[in-house]
Design a protein around this motif. Sequence first.
Motif, PDB file in Angstrom:
ATOM      1  N   PRO A  40       0.844  -1.200   0.000  1.00 51.51           N
ATOM      2  CA  PRO A  40       0.000   0.000   0.000  1.00 51.51           C
ATOM      3  C   PRO A  40       0.883   1.255   0.000  1.00 51.51           C
ATOM      4  CG  PRO A  40      -0.793  -1.596   1.587  1.00 51.51           C
ATOM      5  CD  PRO A  40       0.548  -2.078   1.153  1.00 51.51           C
ATOM      6  N   PHE A  41       0.813   2.031  -1.074  1.00 52.57           N
ATOM      7  CA  PHE A  41       1.721   3.175  -1.224  1.00 52.57           C
ATOM      8  C   PHE A  41       1.067   4.212  -2.135  1.00 52.57           C
ATOM      9  CE2 PHE A  41       6.388   4.368  -2.477  1.00 52.57           C
ATOM     10  CZ  PHE A  41       6.202   5.628  -1.922  1.00 52.57           C
ATOM     11  N   PRO A  42       0.199   5.083  -1.569  1.00 52.61           N
ATOM     12  CA  PRO A  42      -0.361   6.169  -2.370  1.00 52.61           C
ATOM     13  C   PRO A  42       0.775   7.053  -2.883  1.00 52.61           C
ATOM     14  CG  PRO A  42      -1.498   5.954  -0.255  1.00 52.61           C
ATOM     15  CD  PRO A  42      -0.268   5.109  -0.172  1.00 52.61           C
ATOM     16  N   PRO A  43       0.692   7.560  -4.099  1.00 50.31           N
ATOM     17  CA  PRO A  43      -0.434   7.476  -5.033  1.00 50.31           C
ATOM     18  C   PRO A  43      -0.287   6.361  -6.062  1.00 50.31           C
ATOM     19  CG  PRO A  43       1.101   9.065  -5.871  1.00 50.31           C
ATOM     20  CD  PRO A  43       1.716   8.511  -4.587  1.00 50.31           C
ATOM     21  N   PHE A  44       0.579   5.387  -5.813  1.00 47.04           N
ATOM     22  CA  PHE A  44       0.821   4.351  -6.812  1.00 47.04           C
ATOM     23  C   PHE A  44      -0.236   3.247  -6.777  1.00 47.04           C
ATOM     24  CE2 PHE A  44       4.979   6.174  -5.688  1.00 47.04           C
ATOM     25  CZ  PHE A  44       5.265   6.752  -6.908  1.00 47.04           C
ATOM     26  N   ALA A  54      -7.077   1.906  -5.861  1.00 46.78           N
ATOM     27  CA  ALA A  54      -6.867   3.211  -6.471  1.00 46.78           C
ATOM     28  C   ALA A  54      -5.377   3.398  -6.704  1.00 46.78           C
ATOM     29  CB  ALA A  54      -7.409   4.317  -5.558  1.00 46.78           C
ATOM     30  N   GLY A  55      -5.034   4.395  -7.512  1.00 48.37           N
ATOM     31  CA  GLY A  55      -3.630   4.732  -7.691  1.00 48.37           C
ATOM     32  C   GLY A  55      -3.175   4.762  -9.137  1.00 48.37           C
ATOM     33  N   LEU A  56      -2.046   5.403  -9.360  1.00 47.03           N
ATOM     34  CA  LEU A  56      -1.457   5.564 -10.686  1.00 47.03           C
ATOM     35  C   LEU A  56      -1.179   4.218 -11.338  1.00 47.03           C
ATOM     36  CD1 LEU A  56       0.027   7.072 -12.975  1.00 47.03           C
ATOM     37  CD2 LEU A  56       2.007   7.240 -11.453  1.00 47.03           C
ATOM     38  N   VAL A 190      17.202  12.084   0.241  1.00 47.38           N
ATOM     39  CA  VAL A 190      16.262  11.054  -0.197  1.00 47.38           C
ATOM     40  C   VAL A 190      15.960  11.322  -1.659  1.00 47.38           C
ATOM     41  CG1 VAL A 190      13.898  10.187  -0.022  1.00 47.38           C
ATOM     42  CG2 VAL A 190      15.208  10.631   2.059  1.00 47.38           C
ATOM     43  N   LEU A 191      15.944  10.272  -2.466  1.00 47.50           N
ATOM     44  CA  LEU A 191      15.576  10.374  -3.876  1.00 47.50           C
ATOM     45  C   LEU A 191      14.153   9.866  -4.032  1.00 47.50           C
ATOM     46  CD1 LEU A 191      18.872   8.913  -5.404  1.00 47.50           C
ATOM     47  CD2 LEU A 191      18.227  11.316  -5.275  1.00 47.50           C
ATOM     48  N   GLU A 192      13.231  10.755  -4.432  1.00 46.51           N
ATOM     49  CA  GLU A 192      11.826  10.352  -4.529  1.00 46.51           C
ATOM     50  C   GLU A 192      11.085  11.231  -5.518  1.00 46.51           C
ATOM     51  OE1 GLU A 192       9.319   8.364  -4.849  1.00 46.51           O
ATOM     52  OE2 GLU A 192       9.834   7.496  -2.898  1.00 46.51           O
ATOM     53  N   TRP A 193       9.963  10.697  -5.986  1.00 50.63           N
ATOM     54  CA  TRP A 193       9.089  11.406  -6.920  1.00 50.63           C
ATOM     55  C   TRP A 193       8.170  12.331  -6.128  1.00 50.63           C
ATOM     56  CZ3 TRP A 193       3.752   9.559  -8.328  1.00 50.63           C
ATOM     57  CH2 TRP A 193       3.200  10.310  -9.384  1.00 50.63           C
ATOM     58  N   PRO A 194       8.081  13.615  -6.473  1.00 49.62           N
ATOM     59  CA  PRO A 194       7.218  14.539  -5.734  1.00 49.62           C
ATOM     60  C   PRO A 194       5.762  14.099  -5.665  1.00 49.62           C
ATOM     61  CG  PRO A 194       8.702  15.758  -7.158  1.00 49.62           C
ATOM     62  CD  PRO A 194       8.870  14.304  -7.520  1.00 49.62           C
ATOM     63  N   GLY A 195       5.246  13.507  -6.743  1.00 45.21           N
ATOM     64  CA  GLY A 195       3.863  13.057  -6.740  1.00 45.21           C
ATOM     65  C   GLY A 195       3.596  11.985  -5.708  1.00 45.21           C
ATOM     66  N   THR A 250      -2.373   8.584 -25.697  1.00 44.84           N
ATOM     67  CA  THR A 250      -2.389   9.535 -24.566  1.00 44.84           C
ATOM     68  C   THR A 250      -3.177   9.051 -23.355  1.00 44.84           C
ATOM     69  OG1 THR A 250      -4.320  10.903 -25.199  1.00 44.84           O
ATOM     70  CG2 THR A 250      -2.185  11.456 -26.213  1.00 44.84           C
ATOM     71  N   THR A 251      -3.656   7.801 -23.376  1.00 43.89           N
ATOM     72  CA  THR A 251      -4.381   7.282 -22.207  1.00 43.89           C
ATOM     73  C   THR A 251      -3.481   7.293 -20.981  1.00 43.89           C
ATOM     74  OG1 THR A 251      -5.764   5.855 -23.587  1.00 43.89           O
ATOM     75  CG2 THR A 251      -5.629   5.315 -21.248  1.00 43.89           C
ATOM     76  N   ARG A 252      -2.244   6.804 -21.141  1.00 45.77           N
ATOM     77  CA  ARG A 252      -1.325   6.767 -20.011  1.00 45.77           C
ATOM     78  C   ARG A 252      -1.026   8.169 -19.504  1.00 45.77           C
ATOM     79  NH1 ARG A 252       4.542   4.051 -20.585  1.00 45.77           N
ATOM     80  NH2 ARG A 252       4.849   5.921 -21.856  1.00 45.77           N
ATOM     81  N   ALA A 253      -0.807   9.098 -20.414  1.00 47.39           N
ATOM     82  CA  ALA A 253      -0.506  10.480 -20.011  1.00 47.39           C
ATOM     83  C   ALA A 253      -1.667  11.078 -19.220  1.00 47.39           C
ATOM     84  CB  ALA A 253      -0.208  11.326 -21.249  1.00 47.39           C
ATOM     85  N   SER A 254      -2.902  10.753 -19.610  1.00 45.64           N
ATOM     86  CA  SER A 254      -4.071  11.268 -18.899  1.00 45.64           C
ATOM     87  C   SER A 254      -4.139  10.713 -17.493  1.00 45.64           C
ATOM     88  CB  SER A 254      -5.344  10.905 -19.670  1.00 45.64           C
ATOM     89  OG  SER A 254      -5.360  11.520 -20.939  1.00 45.64           O
ATOM     90  N   ILE A 255      -3.782   9.428 -17.334  1.00 49.13           N
ATOM     91  CA  ILE A 255      -3.778   8.829 -16.003  1.00 49.13           C
ATOM     92  C   ILE A 255      -2.700   9.476 -15.138  1.00 49.13           C
ATOM     93  CG2 ILE A 255      -3.325   6.703 -14.720  1.00 49.13           C
ATOM     94  CD1 ILE A 255      -4.535   5.159 -17.114  1.00 49.13           C
ATOM     95  N   VAL A 256      -1.497   9.599 -15.690  1.00 47.00           N
ATOM     96  CA  VAL A 256      -0.378  10.188 -14.928  1.00 47.00           C
ATOM     97  C   VAL A 256      -0.700  11.601 -14.487  1.00 47.00           C
ATOM     98  CG1 VAL A 256       2.017  10.969 -15.095  1.00 47.00           C
ATOM     99  CG2 VAL A 256       1.379   8.724 -16.021  1.00 47.00           C
ATOM    100  N   ALA A 257      -1.344  12.375 -15.363  1.00 42.25           N
ATOM    101  CA  ALA A 257      -1.656  13.787 -15.059  1.00 42.25           C
ATOM    102  C   ALA A 257      -2.537  13.929 -13.829  1.00 42.25           C
ATOM    103  CB  ALA A 257      -2.321  14.432 -16.272  1.00 42.25           C
ATOM    104  N   ARG A 258      -3.338  12.919 -13.535  1.00 40.90           N
ATOM    105  CA  ARG A 258      -4.207  12.984 -12.365  1.00 40.90           C
ATOM    106  C   ARG A 258      -3.450  12.851 -11.044  1.00 40.90           C
ATOM    107  NH1 ARG A 258      -7.853  10.093 -15.854  1.00 40.90           N
ATOM    108  NH2 ARG A 258      -7.359   8.026 -15.010  1.00 40.90           N
ATOM    109  N   TYR A 259      -2.200  12.394 -11.126  1.00 39.38           N
ATOM    110  CA  TYR A 259      -1.437  12.140  -9.904  1.00 39.38           C
ATOM    111  C   TYR A 259      -0.211  13.040  -9.764  1.00 39.38           C
ATOM    112  CZ  TYR A 259      -4.352   8.024  -9.493  1.00 39.38           C
ATOM    113  OH  TYR A 259      -5.433   7.187  -9.378  1.00 39.38           O
ATOM    114  N   GLU A 260       0.139  13.801 -10.788  1.00 35.64           N
ATOM    115  CA  GLU A 260       1.326  14.647 -10.698  1.00 35.64           C
ATOM    116  C   GLU A 260       1.035  15.937  -9.942  1.00 35.64           C
ATOM    117  OE1 GLU A 260       2.567  15.032 -14.796  1.00 35.64           O
ATOM    118  OE2 GLU A 260       4.094  13.487 -14.484  1.00 35.64           O
TER     119      GLU A 260
END
Length: 260
Positions: A40-44, A54-56, A190-195, A250-260
């Motif tokens: 369990p690791f939001p937002p993934f 739920a999640g990216l 720490v190296l991490e994704w801001p989202g 662009t389906t993947r890009a649309s999904i990613v945009a919801r979590y960035e």
Amino acid sequence: MHRWLFIPLVSICLAAAVALPVPASGLPPAGKTLRIAFPPFPPFHWQNEQGNMAGLFFEILDEALRKRLGREVVWTAYPWVRCQENIKKGSEDAIITVPTAERLAYADTHHTPLYEKPLHIFTVANHPRLAEISAITTLADIKKLGLSTITYSGNGWHRDHVESLGISAQTTPILDNVWLMLRQRRGDLVLEWPGGARPYVQRLGLEGEIVDTGIVPAKMPFFLLIRKTFAGGELLRRFDETVAAMAADTTRASIVARYE
């Protein structure tokens, strides 16, 4: 610079697994059910308050596997180290992670990444070497400056791309402690994704103590790995084609945009 303070991520270490069946679409099932183990690791990927997945990463796989390929999927939550062990022993079928030589000894994968996660450098706002840290451009610079990192246990990408350079790393099995240890200066970076951090920052209002430098010295590509004994070669081939198609339409890009 963006100033964010991070909080404990207790949910990553759930002691009990929670099976979350995802119903198939109107397409006919294309083979046996795929059992995906995840931490369990939001937002993934996580289970929301309504008990739904739920999640990216969940949305990308749900679109590709369930909606486009008609594959039934069951998602089950475990601590990350246990996810990997369950794939090895065959009690689960797949995980979403970075392929490493160790993991590819017991699992197969595909060619097109689900997502390439840009890794930002985070440090404490009052770090005495903040100016030097802000000038970093590559992972090699971290080694040159003699700085140390903090990450979670089982982070194969970090081991292969950061620690392999001779960079000291402190690890913890609990994601909460990654950020607590950084705040306590038990490591420098720490190296991490801001989202991946934003939900926790906003929820706890801990801005100010930890700094997102905005520097991206590397990207971490994520893939679906299926245990070799599952015989998922054809599924992975079709999945790779589907992920590529989702990138093109662009389906993947649309999904990613919801979590960035």
